[in-house]
Design a protein around this motif. Structure first.
Motif, PDB file in Angstrom:
ATOM      1  N   GLY A   4       0.835  -1.190   0.000  1.00 41.02           N
ATOM      2  CA  GLY A   4       0.000   0.000   0.000  1.00 41.02           C
ATOM      3  C   GLY A   4       0.872   1.243   0.000  1.00 41.02           C
ATOM      4  N   HIS A   5       0.455   2.273  -0.747  1.00 44.91           N
ATOM      5  CA  HIS A   5       1.226   3.515  -0.855  1.00 44.91           C
ATOM      6  C   HIS A   5       0.301   4.716  -0.678  1.00 44.91           C
ATOM      7  N   ALA A   6       0.870   5.822  -0.228  1.00 45.09           N
ATOM      8  CA  ALA A   6       0.106   7.045   0.009  1.00 45.09           C
ATOM      9  C   ALA A   6       0.856   8.243  -0.560  1.00 45.09           C
ATOM     10  N   ASP A   7       0.172   9.393  -0.586  1.00 45.95           N
ATOM     11  CA  ASP A   7       0.866  10.626  -0.940  1.00 45.95           C
ATOM     12  C   ASP A   7       1.367  11.289   0.342  1.00 45.95           C
ATOM     13  N   THR A   8       1.855  12.510   0.236  1.00 47.51           N
ATOM     14  CA  THR A   8       2.437  13.183   1.402  1.00 47.51           C
ATOM     15  C   THR A   8       1.422  13.998   2.189  1.00 47.51           C
ATOM     16  N   THR A   9       0.156  13.963   1.772  1.00 49.08           N
ATOM     17  CA  THR A   9      -0.878  14.656   2.531  1.00 49.08           C
ATOM     18  C   THR A   9      -1.114  13.914   3.846  1.00 49.08           C
TER      19      THR A   9
ATOM     20  N   SER B 235       2.756  11.179   8.778  1.00 51.26           N
ATOM     21  CA  SER B 235       3.407   9.924   8.411  1.00 51.26           C
ATOM     22  C   SER B 235       2.676   8.730   9.013  1.00 51.26           C
ATOM     23  N   GLY B 236       2.232   8.878  10.261  1.00 54.88           N
ATOM     24  CA  GLY B 236       1.537   7.780  10.928  1.00 54.88           C
ATOM     25  C   GLY B 236       0.227   7.424  10.248  1.00 54.88           C
TER      26      GLY B 236
ATOM     27  N   ASN C 156      -0.604   8.051   7.091  1.00 54.47           N
ATOM     28  CA  ASN C 156      -0.310   7.486   5.774  1.00 54.47           C
ATOM     29  C   ASN C 156       0.118   6.027   5.870  1.00 54.47           C
ATOM     30  N   LYS C 157       0.938   5.721   6.864  1.00 54.63           N
ATOM     31  CA  LYS C 157       1.378   4.338   7.060  1.00 54.63           C
ATOM     32  C   LYS C 157       0.186   3.435   7.364  1.00 54.63           C
ATOM     33  N   ARG C 158      -0.694   3.912   8.232  1.00 56.99           N
ATOM     34  CA  ARG C 158      -1.826   3.091   8.649  1.00 56.99           C
ATOM     35  C   ARG C 158      -2.783   2.827   7.486  1.00 56.99           C
ATOM     36  N   ILE C 159      -3.145   3.890   6.758  1.00 56.80           N
ATOM     37  CA  ILE C 159      -4.078   3.715   5.641  1.00 56.80           C
ATOM     38  C   ILE C 159      -3.473   2.812   4.567  1.00 56.80           C
ATOM     39  N   SER C 160      -2.193   3.021   4.244  1.00 54.20           N
ATOM     40  CA  SER C 160      -1.565   2.196   3.211  1.00 54.20           C
ATOM     41  C   SER C 160      -1.482   0.735   3.644  1.00 54.20           C
ATOM     42  N   LEU C 161      -1.231   0.495   4.933  1.00 55.26           N
ATOM     43  CA  LEU C 161      -1.179  -0.880   5.440  1.00 55.26           C
ATOM     44  C   LEU C 161      -2.554  -1.533   5.382  1.00 55.26           C
ATOM     45  N   TYR C 162      -3.593  -0.815   5.813  1.00 48.71           N
ATOM     46  CA  TYR C 162      -4.941  -1.380   5.827  1.00 48.71           C
ATOM     47  C   TYR C 162      -5.434  -1.665   4.409  1.00 48.71           C
ATOM     48  N   ARG C 163      -5.073  -0.805   3.461  1.00 50.72           N
ATOM     49  CA  ARG C 163      -5.478  -1.045   2.076  1.00 50.72           C
ATOM     50  C   ARG C 163      -4.762  -2.266   1.499  1.00 50.72           C
ATOM     51  N   ALA C 164      -3.477  -2.397   1.798  1.00 49.28           N
ATOM     52  CA  ALA C 164      -2.737  -3.575   1.336  1.00 49.28           C
ATOM     53  C   ALA C 164      -3.338  -4.845   1.938  1.00 49.28           C
TER      54      ALA C 164
ATOM     55  N   ARG D 156       1.978 -17.823  -0.235  1.00 46.85           N
ATOM     56  CA  ARG D 156       2.895 -17.205  -1.199  1.00 46.85           C
ATOM     57  C   ARG D 156       2.806 -15.689  -1.179  1.00 46.85           C
ATOM     58  N   MET D 157       1.982 -15.128  -0.279  1.00 48.21           N
ATOM     59  CA  MET D 157       1.752 -13.685  -0.265  1.00 48.21           C
ATOM     60  C   MET D 157       2.212 -13.039   1.040  1.00 48.21           C
ATOM     61  N   THR D 158       2.660 -11.795   0.921  1.00 48.41           N
ATOM     62  CA  THR D 158       2.880 -10.928   2.073  1.00 48.41           C
ATOM     63  C   THR D 158       2.277  -9.566   1.740  1.00 48.41           C
ATOM     64  N   TYR D 159       2.028  -8.753   2.768  1.00 53.58           N
ATOM     65  CA  TYR D 159       1.525  -7.405   2.518  1.00 53.58           C
ATOM     66  C   TYR D 159       2.217  -6.427   3.455  1.00 53.58           C
ATOM     67  N   GLU D 160       2.276  -5.164   3.033  1.00 47.17           N
ATOM     68  CA  GLU D 160       2.943  -4.137   3.825  1.00 47.17           C
ATOM     69  C   GLU D 160       2.430  -2.763   3.424  1.00 47.17           C
ATOM     70  N   GLY D 161       2.510  -1.831   4.362  1.00 47.15           N
ATOM     71  CA  GLY D 161       2.149  -0.446   4.093  1.00 47.15           C
ATOM     72  C   GLY D 161       3.399   0.410   4.058  1.00 47.15           C
ATOM     73  N   ARG D 162       3.635   1.094   2.944  1.00 45.84           N
ATOM     74  CA  ARG D 162       4.854   1.886   2.786  1.00 45.84           C
ATOM     75  C   ARG D 162       4.616   3.377   2.986  1.00 45.84           C
ATOM     76  N   GLY D 163       3.388   3.780   3.258  1.00 44.23           N
ATOM     77  CA  GLY D 163       3.128   5.203   3.432  1.00 44.23           C
ATOM     78  C   GLY D 163       3.504   5.984   2.185  1.00 44.23           C
ATOM     79  N   ALA D 164       4.207   7.107   2.395  1.00 45.92           N
ATOM     80  CA  ALA D 164       4.614   7.965   1.270  1.00 45.92           C
ATOM     81  C   ALA D 164       6.075   7.747   0.886  1.00 45.92           C
ATOM     82  N   GLU D 165       6.648   6.604   1.267  1.00 44.29           N
ATOM     83  CA  GLU D 165       8.083   6.367   1.078  1.00 44.29           C
ATOM     84  C   GLU D 165       8.493   6.160  -0.376  1.00 44.29           C
TER      85      GLU D 165
END
Length: 293
Positions: A222-227, A230-231, A233-241, A257-266
């Motif tokens: 999961g990825h986010a913009d800079t709006t 950081s916390g 963005n990380k949470r939303i991107s993780l939950y979406r992933a 065979r799968m993993t998931y992660e939230g990368r925020g705006a990185e």
């Protein structure tokens, strides 16, 4: 009157200052293939993938930059000095009406000798299979713009990918494998992580596609913009992933065979300074690795 040496320095300085502006205008304009500065000693080569129909994990076209038609310009090789001289560059793809329909660009030397093209147009839509022409355009350290001779490129895109590619789903290739990109809209509502009903059909098609490669690992990011913070963005991107991960597992894709992660705006893929760029950065990537389990 200034001495010749001073005039030369001033000329080079002005060239360096104006080159980015001039190049930007030329790169984004519909410049006919023949109406451009003289050709250089470089050439552009294209490696077309004949197995793309049966192997969608590999890009349909890989471009290579060559010097004198013989030596490939690789970072770290004997030609490294010349690569360092590439200040701005763009590989331009034209249709047979000489309209620029796609491009790959960067600043400074290409990060890899493998410059892949996924067959998509400038707006992200998939181009028709067929023949195109391509050339490399760049500015050197003195601000001089150059181009390679044009070459012919044959494009064939995997029929499996064509089934679900749309404005909602785009794709990109890397050395790791194939990345399917889900745009925030219409996959999710703004600021939410529940999958929207209108995305279910597309996600089911993606699930079927991924099941065709049961031995390849999958990473859902999961990825986010800079709006926002950081916390957040990380949470939303993780939950979406996690939402996409769960959907895939509920529709036939093996969780082991799968993993998931939230990368925020990185890891942005576009400029966060613009609304269009921020929209592109709000996404979920599904990376189908070449490495097998």
């Amino acid at each position: 009157m200034r001495p010749p040496g001073v005039r030369k320095i001033i000329g080079i300085s002005l060239g360096l200052m104006l080159a980015p502006l001039i190049l930007a205008a030329l790169l984004h304009a519909q410049v006919p293939i023949e109406d451009f500065p003289g050709e250089s000693r470089l050439s552009l080569a294209a490696e077309e993938n004949p197995e793309v129909v049966s192997d969608p994990l590999s890009p349909p076209v890989t471009f290579r930059i060559k010097e004198d038609g013989l030596k490939t310009l690789l970072a770290g090789s004997a030609n490294e000095d010349f690569l360092a001289d590439l200040r701005q560059w763009q590989i331009q793809i034209f249709n047979f009406d000489e309209e620029k329909v796609a491009y790959i660009q960067g600043s400074g030397p290409p990060s890899s000798d493998r410059i892949v093209w996924n067959g998509a147009a400038r707006d992200g839509s998939l181009l028709r299979d067929g023949f195109y022409t391509a050339r490399l355009v760049w500015t050197d350290s003195t601000g001089v713009m150059q181009k390679t001779p044009s070459i012919q490129v044959g494009l064939v895109t995997s029929s499996e990918l064509k089934k679900f590619l749309s404005q909602q789903v785009s794709f990109a290739y890397s050395d790791s494998g194939l990345t399917l990109r889900l745009a925030e809209t219409p996959t999710f509502a703004p600021g939410a992580w529940s999958i929207q009903p209108q995305s279910i059909g597309t996600l089911k098609q993606i699930s079927k596609f991924l099941q065709c490669y049961p031995r390849n690992r999958l990473t859902v990011q999961g990825h986010a913009d800079t709006t926002g913070t950081s916390g957040v963005n990380k949470r939303i991107s993780l939950y979406r992933a996690r939402a996409i991960y769960r959907f895939l597992s509920e529709h036939g894709v093996d969780r082991s065979r799968m993993t998931y992660e939230g990368r925020g705006a990185e890891q942005p893929i576009a400029d966060n300074a613009t609304a269009q760029g921020r929209a592109r950065n709000r996404r979920v990537d599904i990376l189908l690795h070449k490495a097998m389990i």
